[in-house]
Design an enzyme around this catalytic site. Sequence first.
Site, PDB file in Angstrom:
ATOM      1  N   SER A 197      -9.688   1.933   2.826  1.00 57.28           N
ATOM      2  CA  SER A 197      -8.834   2.674   1.930  1.00 57.28           C
ATOM      3  C   SER A 197      -7.790   1.821   1.205  1.00 57.28           C
ATOM      4  O   SER A 197      -7.211   2.288   0.229  1.00 57.28           O
ATOM      5  CB  SER A 197      -8.105   3.770   2.713  1.00 57.28           C
ATOM      6  OG  SER A 197      -7.248   3.198   3.678  1.00 57.28           O
ATOM      7  N   LYS A 238       0.855  -1.196   0.000  1.00 59.44           N
ATOM      8  CA  LYS A 238       0.000   0.000   0.000  1.00 59.44           C
ATOM      9  C   LYS A 238       0.892   1.248   0.000  1.00 59.44           C
ATOM     10  O   LYS A 238       1.896   1.291   0.729  1.00 59.44           O
ATOM     11  CB  LYS A 238      -0.908  -0.015   1.236  1.00 59.44           C
ATOM     12  CG  LYS A 238      -1.924   1.120   1.284  1.00 59.44           C
ATOM     13  CD  LYS A 238      -2.829   0.991   2.515  1.00 59.44           C
ATOM     14  CE  LYS A 238      -3.883   2.079   2.584  1.00 59.44           C
ATOM     15  NZ  LYS A 238      -4.765   1.961   3.762  1.00 59.44           N
ATOM     16  N   SER A 296      -9.820  -0.364   7.040  1.00 63.84           N
ATOM     17  CA  SER A 296      -9.241  -0.257   5.697  1.00 63.84           C
ATOM     18  C   SER A 296      -8.561  -1.502   5.153  1.00 63.84           C
ATOM     19  O   SER A 296      -8.231  -1.535   3.972  1.00 63.84           O
ATOM     20  CB  SER A 296      -8.258   0.900   5.646  1.00 63.84           C
ATOM     21  OG  SER A 296      -8.963   2.100   5.485  1.00 63.84           O
TER      22      SER A 296
HETATM   23  N1  GLN Z   1     -13.078   4.218   6.154  1.00 67.55           N
HETATM   24  C1  GLN Z   1     -12.476   4.676   7.366  1.00 67.55           C
HETATM   25  C2  GLN Z   1     -12.109   6.126   7.238  1.00 67.55           C
HETATM   26  O1  GLN Z   1     -12.394   6.687   6.245  1.00 67.55           O
HETATM   27  C3  GLN Z   1     -11.294   3.828   7.702  1.00 67.55           C
HETATM   28  C4  GLN Z   1     -10.050   4.221   7.025  1.00 67.55           C
HETATM   29  C5  GLN Z   1      -8.882   3.391   7.404  1.00 67.55           C
HETATM   30  O2  GLN Z   1      -9.000   2.371   8.067  1.00 67.55           O
HETATM   31  N2  GLN Z   1      -7.709   3.870   7.040  1.00 67.55           N
HETATM   32  O3  GLN Z   1     -11.553   6.715   8.105  1.00 67.55           O
END
Ligand code: GLN
Length: 487
Positions: free
Chosen positions: A154, A79, A178
Amino acid sequence: MDNVLNLDISQLRELLDKGELTSEELTTTYLDRIKSVDEKVHAYVTLTEEDAIKQAKKADEIIRKGEAAPLTGIPLGIKDVICTEGIPTTCSSKMLENFRPPFDATVIEKFKAQGAVMTGKLNMDEFAMGSSTENSAFFPTKNPWDLDRIPGGSSGGSAAAVAARMCVASLGSDTGGSIRQPASHCGVVGLKPTYGLVSRYGLVAFASSLDQIGPLTRSVKDAAIILESIAGHDQRDSTSLPMSVPAFSKACTQGMKGMKVGVPKEYFIEGLQKDVETAIQGALKAMEDMGAEIVDISLPHTEYAIATYYIIATAEASSNLSRYDGVKYGFRAENFSNLMEMYKETRAQGFGMEVKRRIMLGTYCLSAGYYDAFYKKASQVRTLIIEDFKNAFKKCDVIAAPVAPTTAFKIGEKVHDPLQMYLSDIFTIPVNLAGIPGMSVPCGFDSEGLPVGMQIMAAHLQEETLFKAAYSLEKGLGLDIQWPELT
Ligand code: GLN
């Protein structure tokens, strides 16, 4: 050669060690695969082709000497929020578009020490803020099962790349879901380890009390192998736990006899898609058939988790992202007449909409006069959520629930409605607030052929129990690995 694309880490290890396959052949096959399908999926932000071939050749030497480690010669994707020395680490943001870190993250050092191969850097929501990878400043990633749909986020690039067989496995980061949510939407395994088990050194910070690195893989065993490789104490991360790393892959044994599986009633709510519920019930039945005992539990403060998270995470983000000011590194606006204007223009042009929204929310929550009402209150509620889990784990060994209320939604469906997007994190966020481990394990498909994941959670540092349950479920369901067609 193409069928090597279907094999997991343990299967590849055997072929490589027996000399029936070289890492160079394997890596070339993966690079060819990326070239043929990534124009549809858009999982990679940066492809590190030349380095990958060099690393593969080096791995082949290690293997020939009989000195292979579990990941030697295995092509892995990373990532783009994890620092890689000399290789762009963009966080899918204009702010870091040209940033080449002068150092490797600890997890990358560990991969390199084993002679793993890195195929490239994977797309994500900008600074890991989002649930669909539509917040990437560069391009959205598509779900390999249906190119009109989001892969989740994400870590959308990390999940899509594994599902589309553009790397054997990948690393993601999970602050509020994420890793698990994209894993669920793409039909792969995704693990968020206990907070502190994996070093965050070199992980670009979003919300430091929640962020954790973890693997996205095609099997539960692969997740164990990768966790074993990246876990462990690191002096450079003050939240890293001083402990030795258990043999997680040894915990991947089948059998759930006598294991108590808690099912939280708060996770089976209105808005849970029917097909998701059916798949989860099927998985629970499979666990029961293997001798597990299903027990009803309650996590009463679940309804406050989203509000709590979006205060704590934005507050921490507003502080962490203050470093992007155009001075030391990253993007700097071109036209300004004084220092203040340089800051303002840099941040106005360098950050995308969602990141700005989070910075504003977080700054507000932390400002004088509001701190007690928001940040302090959220921290108190966080303690209640931690207590919920502690009480629940008195009654069960693991907790099983959906990962997300729906399967992958359409690109564009929620991107203009941030609240709807935030609400889709309801089942993954509590795990981060509590710091416990959670895994998404593929457990079926909806009526449109989109994957569904079951989330299995365990108490603090109980990864071995988690692996046992997840491995048993994977074997018990006996779902043949299926791959999206992408033709
Ligand atoms: N969807 C969540 C957010 O927007 C989690 C993001 C993540 O785990 N990095 O914060």
